[in-house]
Design an enzyme around this catalytic site. Structure first.
Site, PDB file in Angstrom:
ATOM      1  N   ARG A 166      39.317  38.462  33.615  1.00 51.61           N
ATOM      2  CA  ARG A 166      38.441  37.301  33.882  1.00 51.61           C
ATOM      3  C   ARG A 166      37.472  37.032  32.720  1.00 51.61           C
ATOM      4  NH1 ARG A 166      41.855  37.424  37.289  1.00 51.61           N
ATOM      5  NH2 ARG A 166      41.539  37.565  39.535  1.00 51.61           N
ATOM      6  N   SER A 239      37.013  33.456  44.416  1.00 53.20           N
ATOM      7  CA  SER A 239      36.277  34.730  44.401  1.00 53.20           C
ATOM      8  C   SER A 239      34.918  34.506  43.748  1.00 53.20           C
ATOM      9  CB  SER A 239      37.027  35.776  43.591  1.00 53.20           C
ATOM     10  OG  SER A 239      38.323  35.924  44.095  1.00 53.20           O
ATOM     11  N   GLU A 335      31.452  35.583  39.229  1.00 53.07           N
ATOM     12  CA  GLU A 335      32.573  35.020  38.464  1.00 53.07           C
ATOM     13  C   GLU A 335      32.368  33.543  38.076  1.00 53.07           C
ATOM     14  OE1 GLU A 335      36.717  36.250  39.437  1.00 53.07           O
ATOM     15  OE2 GLU A 335      37.068  34.095  39.486  1.00 53.07           O
TER      16      GLU A 335
END
Ligand code: FAD
Ligand code: NAP
Length: 339
Positions: A166, A239, A335
């Protein structure tokens, strides 16, 4: 401001949380010329710029005192094809999932595990999007980006992007690079990635032993539709926290009190923990403070039940982070990109 810009535009349709804030200025950009014109116009008037694709990885905490540049460039093309390996190029504004479907229709495999991820092609390298054991770094063949400091375009190889879980060079230097188009190396012969239990199980239930890329994509779409809230019905950004990678000793310590700990070894005495499992164990699943909440089926997803502000969602995230740290000694990193 230039003639093409609109003023005081609601960003509600441009972020998947459905947060109702305004952009001071807003414009769609359809090609490199429009990108450059918009950036030059903003620079001339000393106005900051926020680039937005599908807005599915954004948390907007107030009105955006900037020019919001919505990437609307389109175009898909095959650059190389040796009968087995194919290099395709997609413009940044192309919506991601229709691009995956297009590739599957051509018989090109490699993107199937990344089915049904919202957003655009141009944002995909930002956090090296990933799902079900595949990340875009696994199919990446290069990209073209504009350096917003110098105004020059630059070609990026896989190494240049410094992709990680990520993460990428683009995410680490916010506002520096504007991704114009991305290239992917795909294959006609499928190399199936079926390590993730739910995908294997779904295919087995359907009696599929040797799945095609389309069957894998269909299975993943079905799982995602069951588990994840549709942003069109319930605002969310997928998420909200990354799955933390922690030292093995910490995981072992947590396991002593929580034998059901979900953990995946990463090598080098590191373990990836399922953040959703930690949040659920801490009792946050389905929790709600006004319209800001934790999804009732998937604790990793924060949701906007209607009128939540970005600040309320951010505050809720802070409480969850503090609680997880107090209970397990684990830091959860956000995130989505915060503005
Ligand atoms: P945006 O939210 O518009 O932008 C994200 C960031 O990238 C911002 O900082 C923006 O300024 C920047 N940006 C956008 N376009 C460009 C560009 N062309 N050049 C430079 N910077 C740019 N993510 C995963 O990794 N895996 C998943 O499985 C996944 N599932 C999701 C499921 C749901 C239901 C939702 C809502 C989100 C999910 N996400 C997932 C997160 C998100 O979809 C991805 O991160 C996606 O790539 C974001 O694309 P976007 O166009 O919406 O980006
Ligand atoms: P899940 O299957 O409930 O699993 C929970 C977590 O455990 C996942 O996040 C995954 O980490 C990890 N995991 C599961 N099986 C694994 C394996 N065999 N090897 C290594 N790690 C494993 O997850 P989920 O929430 O339904 O999501 C399914 C997939 O879609 C995941 O890959 C997830 O990342 C992705 N997804 C991402 C977002 C987002 O916004 N970023 C939103 C929805 C779904 P990883 O996350 O590292 O894969």
């Amino acid at each position: 401001m230039t003639a093409q810009w609109q003023e005081q535009v609601s960003l509600k349709p441009y972020n998947s949380f459905g947060i109702d804030v305004n952009a001071r200025y807003f414009t769609h950009v359809r090609d490199d010329v429009e990108v450059r014109q918009a950036l030059a116009g903003a620079a001339a008037e000393d106005i900051p710029v926020l680039v937005v694709g599908g807005g599915s990885n954004l948390l907007l905490t107030g009105d955006v005192q900037a020019l919001v540049m919505h990437m609307a460039s389109r175009g898909l093309r095959v650059l190389e094809d040796d009968g087995e390996r194919v290099v395709v190029e997609a413009e940044a504004g192309e919506p991601w999932h229709p691009f995956v479907q297009w590739a599957l229709r051509q018989g090109f495999t490699g993107l199937e595990n990344l089915s049904l991820i919202p957003g655009t092609v141009g944002a995909a390298p930002m956090q090296n999007i990933g799902a079900y054991g595949v990340e875009i770094k696994d199919v990446f063949a290069g990209l073209t980006a504009l350096d917003r400091h110098s105004g020059e375009t630059r070609e990026f190889s896989l190494e240049d992007c410094a992709f990680a879980y990520r993460e990428s060079v683009f995410k680490r230097s916010p506002g520096r690079w504007l991704i114009l188009r991305v290239r992917f190396a795909l294959h006609r012969t499928l190399q199936a990635h079926l390590e993730y239990g739910p995908v294997r199980q779904r295919l087995r239930e359907q009696g599929i032993e040797q799945p095609t890329a389309q069957a894998i994509s269909d299975a993943i779409c079905a799982i995602r539709r069951e588990k994840l809230p549709d942003p069109a019905e319930l605002g969310n950004a997928g998420s909200f926290f990354k799955n933390p990678v922690v030292p093995m000793v910490l995981a072992e310590r947590i396991r002593r009190d929580h034998p059901g700990l979900v953990a995946y070894p990463q090598g080098d005495d590191q373990v990836k923990l399922a953040a959703g499992w930690l949040i659920e164990q801490a009792g946050w699943k389905g929790y709600r403070e006004g319209d800001a909440g934790v999804h009732r089926l998937q604790s990793l997803v924060l949701v906007n039940h209607g009128q939540a502000t970005g600040a309320q969602l951010h505050a809720l995230a802070g409480k969850i982070q503090a609680d997880i740290h107090a209970r397990f000694g684990v830091e959860l990193e956000m995130e989505p990109n915060l503005y």
